[in-house]
Design a protein around this motif. Sequence first.
Motif, mmCIF file in Angstrom:
data_model
loop_
_atom_site.group_PDB
_atom_site.id
_atom_site.type_symbol
_atom_site.label_atom_id
_atom_site.label_comp_id
_atom_site.label_asym_id
_atom_site.label_seq_id
_atom_site.Cartn_x
_atom_site.Cartn_y
_atom_site.Cartn_z
ATOM 1 N N LEU A 126 -82.519 -60.764 -19.239
ATOM 2 C CA LEU A 126 -82.922 -59.617 -18.431
ATOM 3 C C LEU A 126 -84.433 -59.459 -18.390
ATOM 4 C CD1 LEU A 126 -80.264 -56.912 -19.339
ATOM 5 C CD2 LEU A 126 -80.508 -58.113 -17.172
ATOM 6 N N THR A 127 -85.082 -59.569 -19.547
ATOM 7 C CA THR A 127 -86.530 -59.351 -19.585
ATOM 8 C C THR A 127 -87.292 -60.459 -18.876
ATOM 9 O OG1 THR A 127 -86.634 -60.383 -21.776
ATOM 10 C CG2 THR A 127 -86.457 -57.988 -21.701
ATOM 11 N N GLN A 128 -86.694 -61.644 -18.783
ATOM 12 C CA GLN A 128 -87.362 -62.738 -18.092
ATOM 13 C C GLN A 128 -86.998 -62.818 -16.618
ATOM 14 O OE1 GLN A 128 -87.356 -66.524 -20.085
ATOM 15 N NE2 GLN A 128 -87.714 -65.627 -22.101
ATOM 16 N N GLY A 129 -86.110 -61.928 -16.146
ATOM 17 C CA GLY A 129 -85.838 -61.854 -14.719
ATOM 18 C C GLY A 129 -84.677 -62.670 -14.219
ATOM 19 N N TYR A 130 -83.764 -63.080 -15.114
ATOM 20 C CA TYR A 130 -82.567 -63.809 -14.690
ATOM 21 C C TYR A 130 -81.426 -62.816 -14.466
ATOM 22 C CZ TYR A 130 -84.890 -68.093 -16.223
ATOM 23 O OH TYR A 130 -85.766 -69.138 -16.355
ATOM 24 N N SER A 131 -80.655 -63.037 -13.428
ATOM 25 C CA SER A 131 -79.556 -62.127 -13.106
ATOM 26 C C SER A 131 -78.233 -62.744 -13.564
ATOM 27 C CB SER A 131 -79.514 -61.854 -11.599
ATOM 28 O OG SER A 131 -79.403 -63.062 -10.864
ATOM 29 N N PHE A 132 -77.399 -61.941 -14.222
ATOM 30 C CA PHE A 132 -76.142 -62.470 -14.740
ATOM 31 C C PHE A 132 -75.062 -61.408 -14.722
ATOM 32 C CE2 PHE A 132 -78.127 -60.634 -18.517
ATOM 33 C CZ PHE A 132 -77.068 -59.992 -19.150
ATOM 34 N N ASP A 133 -73.832 -61.888 -14.809
ATOM 35 C CA ASP A 133 -72.657 -61.065 -15.049
ATOM 36 C C ASP A 133 -71.916 -61.637 -16.249
ATOM 37 O OD1 ASP A 133 -72.766 -59.107 -13.008
ATOM 38 O OD2 ASP A 133 -72.023 -60.552 -11.544
ATOM 39 N N TYR A 134 -71.356 -60.745 -17.065
ATOM 40 C CA TYR A 134 -70.523 -61.189 -18.176
ATOM 41 C C TYR A 134 -69.191 -61.720 -17.640
ATOM 42 C CZ TYR A 134 -73.615 -58.677 -21.430
ATOM 43 O OH TYR A 134 -74.684 -58.237 -22.160
ATOM 44 N N ILE A 135 -68.585 -62.608 -18.416
ATOM 45 C CA ILE A 135 -67.282 -63.163 -18.037
ATOM 46 C C ILE A 135 -66.423 -63.312 -19.290
ATOM 47 C CG2 ILE A 135 -68.076 -65.570 -18.205
ATOM 48 C CD1 ILE A 135 -65.847 -64.509 -15.341
ATOM 49 N N SER A 136 -65.147 -62.979 -19.179
ATOM 50 C CA SER A 136 -64.226 -63.064 -20.319
ATOM 51 C C SER A 136 -63.451 -64.374 -20.259
ATOM 52 C CB SER A 136 -63.247 -61.894 -20.297
ATOM 53 O OG SER A 136 -62.271 -62.085 -19.275
ATOM 54 N N ASP A 137 -62.675 -64.630 -21.309
ATOM 55 C CA ASP A 137 -61.846 -65.835 -21.340
ATOM 56 C C ASP A 137 -60.806 -65.816 -20.228
ATOM 57 O OD1 ASP A 137 -62.424 -67.409 -24.084
ATOM 58 O OD2 ASP A 137 -62.694 -65.269 -24.390
ATOM 59 N N LYS A 138 -60.101 -64.686 -20.075
ATOM 60 C CA LYS A 138 -59.087 -64.610 -19.020
ATOM 61 C C LYS A 138 -59.728 -64.817 -17.645
ATOM 62 C CE LYS A 138 -55.412 -61.647 -20.929
ATOM 63 N NZ LYS A 138 -55.784 -61.516 -22.335
ATOM 64 N N GLN A 139 -60.915 -64.274 -17.460
ATOM 65 C CA GLN A 139 -61.578 -64.379 -16.162
ATOM 66 C C GLN A 139 -62.079 -65.804 -15.899
ATOM 67 O OE1 GLN A 139 -64.432 -61.308 -16.845
ATOM 68 N NE2 GLN A 139 -63.082 -59.663 -16.165
#
Length: 941
Positions: free
Chosen positions: A543-556
């Motif tokens: 986040l502080t370096q400017g990368y965008s992400f979403d978390y993902i679970s095992d089922k997902q």
Amino acid sequence: MRQAKNLYLLIFTIFVFTSCEKTTTPEWPDQTNETKPWTRWWWHGSAVDKANLTANLEELANAGFGGVEITPIYDVKGDEDKSISFQSAEWMEMFEHTLKESKRLGLGVDLANASGWPFGGPWIDAEQACKNVQYKKYHLKSGEQLKEKIEFIQPSLVRAVNKRVDISEVKFPISGNTNLQELALDQVRFEKPLPLQTLMAFSAQGETIDFTNFVNANGILDWTAPEGNWDLYAVFQGWHGKMVERAGTGGEGNVIDHFSEEATKIFLSDFDKNVKDIDLTGLRAFFNDSYEVDDASGDANWTPLFFEEFEKRRGYDLKTKLPALFGDMDEETNQRVLCDFRETISDLLLEKFTIVWADWAESYNTIIRNQAHGSPAAILDLYEASHIPETEGTDPMRIKMATSAGHTSGKPLIACEAATWLNEHFLSTLADVKQNADNYLRNGVNHIVYHGTPYSPLGEKWPGWMFYAAVHFAPTNTWWNDLKVVNEYITNCQSFMQNATPDNDILLYFPIYDAWTERDRNVLPHFGGHSEELTAEISNKLLTQGYSFDYISDKQIRKLSYANGKIQAAGASYKTIVIPDCSTIPLETLKHLFNLAENGAIIIFENEIPSKNPGLNKFEIRQAEAQKLIDDLKFTPEENYQSAASGSGKILVGKNVPNLLNAAGIYSEELTQQGLWYNRVERKDGTCYFISNWSEKAVNQWVTLQKSGKEAVLFNAMDKTFGKARTQKNSDGQTQVYLQLKPGETIILQWYSTKVKAEAYPLWEQSALKTELNGGWEVTFEKGGPTIPAPYKTDELKSWTKQSDELQKFSGTASYKTSFEIAENNDNDYLLDLGEVHESAEVWLNGKKTGTLIGPVFQIVLQKEALQEQNILELKVTNLMANRIIDMDKNKVNYKKFYNINFAAHERENRGADGNFTAAHWEPLPSGLLGPVTISKLTQK
């Protein structure tokens, strides 16, 4: 001649194609009641009537709200006779009236299924109430018999809110108590024997005997231990005792067993029974507040069918592994069995509560809005099972738990409980509210729900009915009229952020099995309550370096595919998956990751590829297969990382994730390096950026963007102006846009695939020469209290609290008027800078409203067309509620008259002798226009 003809044809062709090139006329997206902010609408004791319901709803509609979430809450002292029992016939009549009036006013309606939280009520008896597991351990040697009874006497326990209650004051069952509002119970356990679930004997040689059915009614086991040493484990079903928090009349009682489908359905059946003759047209969703069962003494971690459910899911009988469950075997076995226990709890919370509740809501043609954070479960999966995931708090990692699940599963709305405890009571400004909203918007929320607005009768003395833990979004708040500009701002932002696809580059695996495997002081770890230690380091770095992400679970992960050069989820596409440094990952998850790579994806592992498989059943086989998958990879050393081809994709392993991302062609947004918050989405017109500046410095420069289009338009969500952005390519061929943003200012940048037809968005150069407006001010008080002070004139701008003793206790709005000259034949716009303002200001120039300023910077452009040679400037400045509250507390005027928590302080130093909030020791806060007020010439770049 031929050359001239050919040249003419070329010019003609260019002209035709140029003239036919498509252009777009930018416009603001459509707005609905869902693009507007909503609010949680507290019904104290459900002491509502039709006339005041209508009046309250009209106030909300006029202030720019899009809808309400009805949450009945604790009662008001002195108004007990007006309280309406939750979900009674009279309550349903008030609810139906609300639905009809909301429809008339264009407001949406959600309904909390419980009065207070979590789900529960007086119709939930001990059988459906939340439970915990208790156990006793006995030891026998060869030839010995057990002398003591197999029993567990649950000790009594009672916890109440802000008071001491003795267990003798509480009757069993809980529904038999007629003074539950006064008791304000949080948790109750009665001294009683607990039902035995199983009795298992284990020998030192590994023999196991089930004695569950051999214990007689008196708790006696008639058995002589054979040769060897034997440990006996007796497991009992405890009564956890959690009560519904903050419930109003008719909603008090036991919290449900969230792991039991029967308990969930019995809870919901009370609504079914009472709503039969009610028209539910206009009801959008049912709401559940955060889990919050285990914020009491001990976890709720049991359900009557747990042993059966465990064996069905984990493939072995938990009763045969009780020593490991309670930490008495070798550490690896202990961890594996505990992990299986925790995963089963997670499965039950998803399947027996969340999905059952969602299906029930759909039977009413409605949806669910669910706060899953704080649950002892894989909350990404709980959020995915919710129609509208909802988060709260300010931690980006906590917020992104809800938004990530919403993004990957394609939820159109992701909500938040906004502005809870931004500051101590009465101290939050509208700038604070905007900053809180911006934090949600930058982290993927697109449906702001304030926390909240109390229903209050119109005749109630100021400050009316209030809630103990909120910024007070109520008409009695001094800044209520100026709140409308914030609501309009949020509406403008959400009109872009809704009907859009998230455009995050990275999926970040949430390694929940590491947490489920590690034994700690709690039987159940809970997730999404705070910054998650599992991923805190890598998440913060990204986040502080400017990368965008979403978390993902095992089922997902197991639902993902790879196509068109991207990893495809149901609701969005991504460039890569990052597996943070972890030790445990299920085989099925690892196999699917490798399969994605085979099909072309780039999969990144931080530090190493984990090979440890969780759980006990056949783990050696699973672990060997996982190790073989890893061993079959042929790694090539690269600079600072290793790379292995896998089908048409790659697997990258290294310690520095940003380096690995760059190797995968994924780069950070420079916006973050400039101290800017951003959220990037894809809309039908093209890539769209939400950009907000909450740094301490203004931004006035070219900024490089990772995504672009043909042309871009800047939309100012605060004043609803827009114009074409100034763009260029830098020396590396990257797209840049010129941004001017003051601290606290937001812009929406929308790219288009075509040319746009719009005026240029103004970029300003400010003259260094400032003229201070100090020709005298007329100060008139327009509204507020406790009384309207007399007007006065002044040449010196200072806090009005320094003007007189009367003004020290005044909270409201004052008009500041002055005049100034502008040279004849003026051809300049001017920047008006109000300097220091407490806390918001309407700006009026020559009798016309120019705008409303909420800070932290109080500047506005005065357009040359609106300026005259002689100008009248009026500034309508509003302070906070606090000064009037200080006076009330000093004089012991009681406005804190609620049952249950009755107005808790946020900070310990603001607790009075009675334990409630008090401002009696505060000094009056600065109020009004402090300046200096200046104007300076502006020219456009």
